[in-house]
Design a protein around this motif. Structure first.
Motif, PDB file in Angstrom:
ATOM      1  N   PRO A 124       0.850  -1.192   0.000  1.00  0.00           N
ATOM      2  CA  PRO A 124       0.000   0.000   0.000  1.00  0.00           C
ATOM      3  C   PRO A 124       0.890   1.248   0.000  1.00  0.00           C
ATOM      4  CG  PRO A 124       0.026  -1.022   2.190  1.00  0.00           C
ATOM      5  CD  PRO A 124       0.969  -1.814   1.333  1.00  0.00           C
ATOM      6  N   ARG A 125       0.726   2.060  -1.013  1.00  0.00           N
ATOM      7  CA  ARG A 125       1.625   3.217  -1.235  1.00  0.00           C
ATOM      8  C   ARG A 125       1.717   4.152  -0.025  1.00  0.00           C
ATOM      9  NH1 ARG A 125      -1.021   5.090  -5.633  1.00  0.00           N
ATOM     10  NH2 ARG A 125       0.454   4.204  -7.097  1.00  0.00           N
ATOM     11  N   HIS A 126       0.581   4.409   0.594  1.00  0.00           N
ATOM     12  CA  HIS A 126       0.566   5.342   1.730  1.00  0.00           C
ATOM     13  C   HIS A 126       0.698   4.618   3.068  1.00  0.00           C
ATOM     14  CE1 HIS A 126      -0.708   8.591  -1.001  1.00  0.00           C
ATOM     15  NE2 HIS A 126      -1.479   7.683  -1.556  1.00  0.00           N
ATOM     16  N   GLY A 127       0.965   3.303   3.020  1.00  0.00           N
ATOM     17  CA  GLY A 127       1.025   2.499   4.235  1.00  0.00           C
ATOM     18  C   GLY A 127      -0.383   2.132   4.690  1.00  0.00           C
ATOM     19  N   VAL A 137      -2.243   1.416  -8.698  1.00  0.00           N
ATOM     20  CA  VAL A 137      -3.673   1.751  -8.614  1.00  0.00           C
ATOM     21  C   VAL A 137      -3.776   3.128  -7.963  1.00  0.00           C
ATOM     22  CG1 VAL A 137      -5.941   1.002  -7.793  1.00  0.00           C
ATOM     23  CG2 VAL A 137      -4.204  -0.710  -8.350  1.00  0.00           C
ATOM     24  N   SER A 138      -4.529   4.027  -8.603  1.00  0.00           N
ATOM     25  CA  SER A 138      -4.600   5.396  -8.094  1.00  0.00           C
ATOM     26  C   SER A 138      -5.974   6.008  -8.246  1.00  0.00           C
ATOM     27  CB  SER A 138      -3.614   6.285  -8.876  1.00  0.00           C
ATOM     28  OG  SER A 138      -2.339   6.204  -8.309  1.00  0.00           O
ATOM     29  N   ALA A 139      -6.326   6.826  -7.269  1.00  0.00           N
ATOM     30  CA  ALA A 139      -7.507   7.677  -7.386  1.00  0.00           C
ATOM     31  C   ALA A 139      -7.069   8.966  -8.085  1.00  0.00           C
ATOM     32  CB  ALA A 139      -8.050   8.009  -5.999  1.00  0.00           C
ATOM     33  N   GLY A 173      -3.485  13.750 -10.275  1.00  0.00           N
ATOM     34  CA  GLY A 173      -3.219  12.996  -9.052  1.00  0.00           C
ATOM     35  C   GLY A 173      -1.954  13.538  -8.392  1.00  0.00           C
ATOM     36  N   MET A 174      -1.493  12.833  -7.352  1.00  0.00           N
ATOM     37  CA  MET A 174      -0.344  13.341  -6.585  1.00  0.00           C
ATOM     38  C   MET A 174       0.784  12.329  -6.431  1.00  0.00           C
ATOM     39  SD  MET A 174      -2.407  15.177  -3.443  1.00  0.00           S
ATOM     40  CE  MET A 174      -3.939  16.077  -3.716  1.00  0.00           C
ATOM     41  N   THR A 175       0.661  11.153  -7.052  1.00  0.00           N
ATOM     42  CA  THR A 175       1.624  10.102  -6.670  1.00  0.00           C
ATOM     43  C   THR A 175       2.406   9.406  -7.791  1.00  0.00           C
ATOM     44  OG1 THR A 175      -0.108   8.435  -6.777  1.00  0.00           O
ATOM     45  CG2 THR A 175       0.267   9.439  -4.633  1.00  0.00           C
ATOM     46  N   ASN A 176       1.931   9.474  -9.026  1.00  0.00           N
ATOM     47  CA  ASN A 176       2.556   8.564 -10.010  1.00  0.00           C
ATOM     48  C   ASN A 176       3.945   8.997 -10.449  1.00  0.00           C
ATOM     49  OD1 ASN A 176       0.017   6.714 -11.863  1.00  0.00           O
ATOM     50  ND2 ASN A 176       0.225   7.087  -9.669  1.00  0.00           N
TER      51      ASN A 176
END
Ligand SMILES: CSC[C@H]1O[C@H](OP(=O)(O)O)[C@H](O)[C@@H]1O
Ligand SMILES: Nc1ncnc2[nH]cnc12
Length: 292
Positions: free
Chosen positions: A53-56, A86-88, A185-188
């Motif tokens: 899980p990316r954010h823990g 997988v991202s929102a 988004g904020m993560t990719n």
């Protein structure tokens, strides 16, 4: 054919993976520090899977606090050859309706330089190609899988990655739209960059959760609205992953993601500090072992 090892990086709302057998927790420290959580390994349709899980678990790390280097390094160390992210995301186009799936094929970096984005440095210089940041073969499997499970899918599109953690201002949102981006988004980034450096295929299943704040006919994005759409669609995201993995055993990819470093390393091998060589062994080892 080489059997793939499939990594899944779960985003907002996807903190666990289901349906694996022979499940184990693997705790890893890396030369770049601690990953977001323990890695969950297991088997699905005979394929080794690694989940993080990316954010823990419990969503403890901001997009700019996620240790992307440790996460991708850990995946590499565990033998992962393909990463499904997988991202929102927010939708920046009318026709991408919350609840739809997008498989982006481009990224636009609007992060603010606060994220460690490369494995290079400390005595080794490398420059990977990144014109096409997504593995087209993996993206096409994900697109097909998403269609097969009944999702409305948009193949391709540009994901603009902002620093966050705040959502965008209306002025920013409108300017991004004028740039023609499809989702936000904020993560990719830097995840995709690091996966390329680690020679791992990377593609994203992006779930549109909102219209950011540009759409006059819709409420401005909020965590509540995002979580609501995620809750309604998390089963679809899981079904896409399962279906995609089911197809991977039979399909040989033709991409060159696993050769991304072939001509990328500039530094004279004899001058790369031994500490750097050791730290990067899972990533660059095969190039250092060759003569010349
Ligand atoms: C909960 S909305 C903002 C949050 O969701 C996305 O995260 P992820 O890509 O891990 O699903 C977005 O990038 C933000 O981090
Ligand atoms: N509108 C948005 N902006 C940035 N990240 C998001 N994640 C989900 N919706 C988002």
């Amino acid at each position: 054919m080489n059997t793939p090892v499939v990594g899944v990086i779960g985003g907002s709302g996807l903190y666990e993976i289901e349906g694996l057998t022979e499940v184990k927790e693997v705790v890893l420290e890396t030369p770049f520090g601690a990953p977001s959580d323990v890695f969950i390994t297991g088997t699905l349709y005979g394929i080794t899977m690694v989940f993080l899980p990316r954010h823990g678990r419990g969503h403890r790390f901001l997009p700019s606090e996620v240790n992307y280097r440790a996460n991708i390094y850990g995946m590499k160390k565990l033998g992962v050859t393909r990463i499904i992210s997988v991202s929102a995301v927010g939708s920046m186009k009318e026709h991408i309706v919350p609840g739809h799936i997008v498989i982006p094929d481009q990224f636009f970096d609007r992060t603010q330089g606060r994220r460690a984005s490369t494995f290079f440095g400390e005595g080794i210089v490398g420059h990977v190609q990144f014109a096409d940041p997504v593995c087209a073969d993996l993206a096409s499997i994900l697109e097909k899988s998403a269609r097969e499970v009944g999702a409305t899918v948009h193949a391709g599109g540009t994901y603009i990655c902002i620093e966050g953690p705040n959502f965008s201002t209306r002025a920013e949102s409108q300017i991004y739209r004028s740039w023609g981006v499809d989702i936000i988004g904020m993560t990719n980034i830097p995840e995709a960059r690091l996966a390329r450096e680690a020679e791992i295929c990377y593609a994203t299943v992006a779930l549109a959760t909102d219209y950011d704040c540009w759409h006059e006919g819709h409420d401005d994005v909020s965590v509540e609205a995002v979580l609501n759409i995620i809750r309604q669609n998390v089963a679809t995201a899981r079904a896409i992953i399962k279906n995609a993995v089911g197809q991977m055993g039979q399909q040989q990819l033709t991409c060159r993601c696993d050769k991304a470093l072939e001509f990328a390393i500039m530094t004279d091998k004899t001058l790369i500090p031994s500490q750097t060589q050791q730290a990067l062994a899972p990533i660059i080892g095969k190039y250092l072992d060759q003569n010349g």
